[in-house]
Design a protein around this motif. Structure first.
Motif, mmCIF file in Angstrom:
data_model
loop_
_atom_site.group_PDB
_atom_site.id
_atom_site.type_symbol
_atom_site.label_atom_id
_atom_site.label_comp_id
_atom_site.label_asym_id
_atom_site.label_seq_id
_atom_site.Cartn_x
_atom_site.Cartn_y
_atom_site.Cartn_z
ATOM 1 N N LEU A 74 52.098 72.975 17.392
ATOM 2 C CA LEU A 74 50.752 72.411 17.354
ATOM 3 C C LEU A 74 50.081 72.700 16.014
ATOM 4 N N TYR A 75 49.497 71.666 15.437
ATOM 5 C CA TYR A 75 48.661 71.817 14.243
ATOM 6 C C TYR A 75 47.207 71.702 14.674
ATOM 7 N N GLU A 76 46.416 72.699 14.331
ATOM 8 C CA GLU A 76 44.972 72.666 14.520
ATOM 9 C C GLU A 76 44.380 72.558 13.121
ATOM 10 N N ILE A 77 43.777 71.418 12.835
ATOM 11 C CA ILE A 77 43.338 71.099 11.477
ATOM 12 C C ILE A 77 41.819 70.935 11.477
ATOM 13 N N ILE A 78 41.161 71.812 10.739
ATOM 14 C CA ILE A 78 39.704 71.848 10.747
ATOM 15 C C ILE A 78 39.182 71.582 9.335
ATOM 16 N N ASN A 79 38.176 70.712 9.238
ATOM 17 C CA ASN A 79 37.569 70.307 7.958
ATOM 18 C C ASN A 79 38.621 69.821 6.950
ATOM 19 N N TYR A 116 41.358 74.131 7.256
ATOM 20 C CA TYR A 116 41.196 75.494 7.761
ATOM 21 C C TYR A 116 41.853 75.604 9.129
ATOM 22 N N ASP A 117 42.366 76.788 9.443
ATOM 23 C CA ASP A 117 42.908 77.016 10.779
ATOM 24 C C ASP A 117 41.789 77.524 11.683
ATOM 25 N N ASN A 121 40.934 80.462 8.036
ATOM 26 C CA ASN A 121 41.828 80.636 6.887
ATOM 27 C C ASN A 121 42.114 79.285 6.250
ATOM 28 N N ARG A 122 41.974 79.219 4.923
ATOM 29 C CA ARG A 122 42.241 77.957 4.217
ATOM 30 C C ARG A 122 43.745 77.745 4.118
ATOM 31 N N CYS A 123 44.176 76.521 4.400
ATOM 32 C CA CYS A 123 45.587 76.146 4.344
ATOM 33 C C CYS A 123 45.729 74.914 3.465
ATOM 34 N N GLU A 124 46.889 74.761 2.900
ATOM 35 C CA GLU A 124 47.215 73.565 2.133
ATOM 36 C C GLU A 124 48.648 73.203 2.498
ATOM 37 N N GLU A 125 48.841 71.951 2.865
ATOM 38 C CA GLU A 125 50.165 71.559 3.333
ATOM 39 C C GLU A 125 50.442 70.108 2.971
ATOM 40 N N GLU A 126 51.722 69.824 2.775
ATOM 41 C CA GLU A 126 52.164 68.453 2.524
ATOM 42 C C GLU A 126 52.792 67.906 3.791
ATOM 43 N N PHE A 127 52.472 66.648 4.083
ATOM 44 C CA PHE A 127 53.008 65.991 5.270
ATOM 45 C C PHE A 127 53.647 64.664 4.875
#
Length: 171
Positions: A74-79, A116-117, A121-127
């Motif tokens: 599960l990805y929880e993606i905020i802002n 953010y999770d 926490n700030r996250c950066e990801e490629e999809f």
């Protein structure tokens, strides 16, 4: 708790969502409800606005090779913010807010997203591939847009006519 999913043409689906400012129990409860609702409705993604909450929150849980949705995926993606996008792909999309309707939509094939999770926490990801498509689809919801707005003029006219007929038959 499983929530009701808003269905087009509900006016709330046209509203823009606001950034999450507090990463607290209220947010965690929302994420839990969104997950239960998405799984119960057999979706792979859900934006908070689809259950009537105007916050920049989305979740995505793709089905694995065995056809299962595992919570650890599960990805929880905020802002979320798209930092980069490139390529082009066409995929037959559907939406829990436009039940029973599917059509081919063009989107970026690859995206880089900052988000953010649940704990802030700030996250950066490629999809890429379906995950990139799902993120873009759900981010459109956060801006008050539905995938049917990406249809050609003729396809949209046909959709509107069929949707109105379906809505009348359902009442």
């Amino acid at each position: 708790m499983i929530q009701e999913v808003l269905v087009y043409p509900n006016k709330l689906l046209r509203e823009s969502s606001k950034d999450v400012l507090h990463f607290d129990e209220h947010l965690h409860s929302l994420l839990h409800d969104m997950y239960e609702t998405m799984v119960a409705k057999e979706g792979i993604g859900l934006a908070a606005v689809q259950i009537g909450v105007l916050l920049n929150v989305l979740i995505i849980n793709l089905v694995d090779e065995e056809g299962c949705q595992k919570i650890e995926n599960l990805y929880e993606i905020i802002n979320p913010v798209i930092l980069e996008k490139d390529g082009s792909t066409i995929y037959q999309e559907g939406c829990l807010s436009v039940p029973g309707y599917y059509d081919e939509i063009e989107r970026a094939e690859h995206i880089k997203v900052s988000y953010y999770d649940r704990n802030g926490n700030r996250c950066e990801e490629e999809f890429t591939d379906l995950m990139a498509i799902a993120v873009q689809h759900e981010m459109d919801h956060l801006k008050g847009r539905l995938f049917i707005e990406k249809l050609s003029y003729l396809k949209r006219k046909k959709f509107d006519k069929e949707w109105k007929k379906k809505q009348k038959a359902g009442k």
